[in-house]
Every structure is written in structure tokens, then in C-alpha cells.
Design a protein around this motif. Sequence first.
Motif, PDB file in Angstrom:
ATOM      1  N   CYS A  11       0.843  -1.192   0.000  1.00  0.00           N
ATOM      2  CA  CYS A  11       0.000   0.000   0.000  1.00  0.00           C
ATOM      3  C   CYS A  11       0.884   1.249   0.000  1.00  0.00           C
ATOM      4  O   CYS A  11       1.838   1.338   0.768  1.00  0.00           O
ATOM      5  CB  CYS A  11      -0.883  -0.029   1.236  1.00  0.00           C
TER       6      CYS A  11
ATOM      7  N   CYS B 115       0.324   3.023   3.652  1.00  0.00           N
ATOM      8  CA  CYS B 115       0.676   2.446   4.955  1.00  0.00           C
ATOM      9  C   CYS B 115       1.652   1.285   4.848  1.00  0.00           C
ATOM     10  O   CYS B 115       2.009   0.681   5.859  1.00  0.00           O
ATOM     11  CB  CYS B 115      -0.580   2.016   5.699  1.00  0.00           C
TER      12      CYS B 115
ATOM     13  N   CYS C  36      -4.340  -0.432   0.353  1.00  0.00           N
ATOM     14  CA  CYS C  36      -4.906  -1.582   1.050  1.00  0.00           C
ATOM     15  C   CYS C  36      -6.377  -1.302   1.337  1.00  0.00           C
ATOM     16  O   CYS C  36      -6.834  -0.167   1.241  1.00  0.00           O
ATOM     17  CB  CYS C  36      -4.148  -1.848   2.345  1.00  0.00           C
TER      18      CYS C  36
ATOM     19  N   CYS D 197      -6.996   1.410   3.979  1.00  0.00           N
ATOM     20  CA  CYS D 197      -6.751   2.795   3.557  1.00  0.00           C
ATOM     21  C   CYS D 197      -7.795   3.254   2.542  1.00  0.00           C
ATOM     22  O   CYS D 197      -8.141   4.429   2.473  1.00  0.00           O
ATOM     23  CB  CYS D 197      -5.372   2.948   2.939  1.00  0.00           C
TER      24      CYS D 197
END
Length: 370
Positions: free
Chosen positions: A238, A241, A250, A253
Motif C-alpha cells: 500500500c 501504509c 490496502c 486505507c
Amino acid sequence: NPQPMELELEKVYLPCLLVTKKRYAGYMYEHEGQAEGELDVKGVESVRRDGCPAVVKMVDKCLRLLFATGDLSAVKAYVLRQCDKLQSGRASVQDFIIASEVRLGTYASESSAPPAAQVAMRRHKCDVRDTPDLGERVPFVVVHSPNAPLARLKESARRPEELLFQNGGAKLELNAGYYILKRILPALDRLFSLIGVDVFGWYRLEMRRTLRTALDRAPTDRSYFKGTMLQYCKSEHCVLCDAQCKEVLCDSCAGTHALADFRAKTPADFRAKTPAHFRATMPADFAPGAPAALALRLRLRLLEQRHDALVRACMRCEGSHSRDVSCVSLDCPALYARLKLGRQQQTAIEHSARAERMLSLAGQSTSAFM
Ligand code: SF4
Ligand SMILES: [Zn+2]
Ligand SMILES: [Zn+2]
């Protein structure tokens, strides 16, 4: 000789490492009352000009650390930190440009010529006037390609320009493995094996790799894996993150995180410069994913600002009014910073576009909040 013979005391080394005749390093004391020794190095990598600057710097720093503190764990921590920096794409290309003497016409065969000569011969093929003088130093870098490994050193040695001026994402990057295993560690080993230290062991056993930051990762080129299972199962991280996922963001997120969460996850400078009104202007009923899209756009804007500042500095330096800076001075650190930021900016644009496509926010304006 007449008796008695008088000898002059030149200097005292304490401590020191004696590698071979004419190759040694130590803390040098030249006169009585000298409080601190001075690093004096003879014939070792750190003073030789044919190596790569990163090796010179590292050997020098390691010797200083060793002599000043006698603390090997400090040396080890430093070495591993530098290796990690190189592996995670945070090192400056400038430190890894090697310039070796080339004597075209003196090699037994074209294919056995050293890397610098390979580069010189390729340059000559492109432009017949581009021929180095006998003994001229020809700069090169050793690269690899994350998606299509280059097998031999011969193909991996490239002009620095080939690595620096790549369009469309980083297809080539510094070959960290080569620099670490063939340049850095052997140079250190020649010194440290004398005191019974296995620097290769440090690297083999204790090297921990950190994930590259999202902006320094090579774009995942799925086309390369076309027709193989990897096309479907290759995972990404991601871009906000670093969690493993199949897409640019992800699931979590891409969902309805509060903006504050993203601020905690993005680089420090991004966090520091997030406008204060940011949260206040976020509508209460924002679309899921809007905060992620916004976070990526802010990251991009920050890169743009920093890139812009460098471009302006170069325009002043060149005395030009064009934003297309034409300077290719490999000696100037600003060049490397400018190119790197330019590349990161491209990556950030791509992340932002992919994220908005994924979140189906394309077309919707998030810029209203910025
Ligand atoms: S890269 Fe360096 S030398 Fe070239 S224009 Fe920019 S500041 Fe000047
Ligand atoms: Zn995430
Ligand atoms: Zn998340």
C-alpha cells in the motif's frame, strides 16, 4: 656509517592497522603534547582514486569510528545502515559513480575488457568522436533492473546518464548487491580481517532490510509477468501504509479512515506541512476513500513544491528562463536531487491516479478541499 647513528622520530601511530608494506592506517601523533591523533591513511581504499566515492567515505568513516572509539559494534551499525540505505534506494547516485582508467586497444578481447572499457566502447559505437584518451578515466555505474535482471557485469556497467535520465519510472537502479559484495565489503574486509572481524558475516547474518518508501519503489510492471501466475499473485505494498495488498491501496486505507490516521502514516515533512484547515474543510459526508485520495494529492503537492524550488535554483544558475533545465553536470549535487525529486513526483502522480481510479473518484474534484 659513523657511530653513533642518529635517528629522527617521525611519528607515532596509536592505534593502527598495518595491512601490508606501504598500506596502513592509524591515528598519527607527530609532536609531543599533541592531544588528539590525526587519521593518517596510506595506500588503503580511502585514499585511492580509482574506487567509488561511497567506498572511500565508508572506509574513512569506519577507520575513524574504530580508532576513536574502539567500538566495533558502532562500526557494524554504521556499515549495515549504509548498506540498507543503498538497498532501499535512499543513497545518492553520485557516490556510486566509479571512474576507471581506460586504455582502448590494449585489451585482449572486447568481451574481457573491464566495465569502464565496455562503457567507453559503447559510447564510441554511438558517436565515433566520443573516444577516451589513453588512460582517461571513464565514469560508469553498475545497474540492475528490478523486473528483468541483467546477468553479466558487462551489460550492467552503464554510463551514469543512462541511470539518471530515465523516462517513465525507474527501469534501472543501482545494483546494490554489486556495490556491497564486490566493492564495499571487500574493501572493509581487507582492513578488518586483520583484527579478526568478518564483515561479510555482518552482512549475511545481521543485515535487516527496510522496505523502500512508496516513492522510491519501482512501479510494479505487471506486463513483465504476463502469461505467468505471478501476474495474478504478485503483491504490492500500500502506498500509504506499506501493508501488503493487491492494489495501490490496502482495503483499510481505501475505506473511511479519518484523515488524522493518514497523517500519522505519511512522511514527516508531509505531516508537518499539512494545512491546518485541512480537517476543518473536510465535509462530514465525504466519500469513502476521499481521505486517501486527498492524502496522496497532498504528498504530490509537497513534492512539486520541493522540485520546483530546485528547478528555480538551477534556472538561476543556468541563467535561463526555461523550466527545462538542460544542465547535465555530473559533479553538481543539485542535479541528483533534482532528478530524484522529478522521478518521485512522477511516481506520486501515478499513485494518485491509480488510487483515484481504484476508488472511482476519478473526475471528482478533491482539490476543492486543498
Ligand atoms: S545542476 Fe547544478 S550546475 Fe546544473 S544548473 Fe543546477 S545547480 Fe547549476
Ligand atoms: Zn494502506
Ligand atoms: Zn490503512
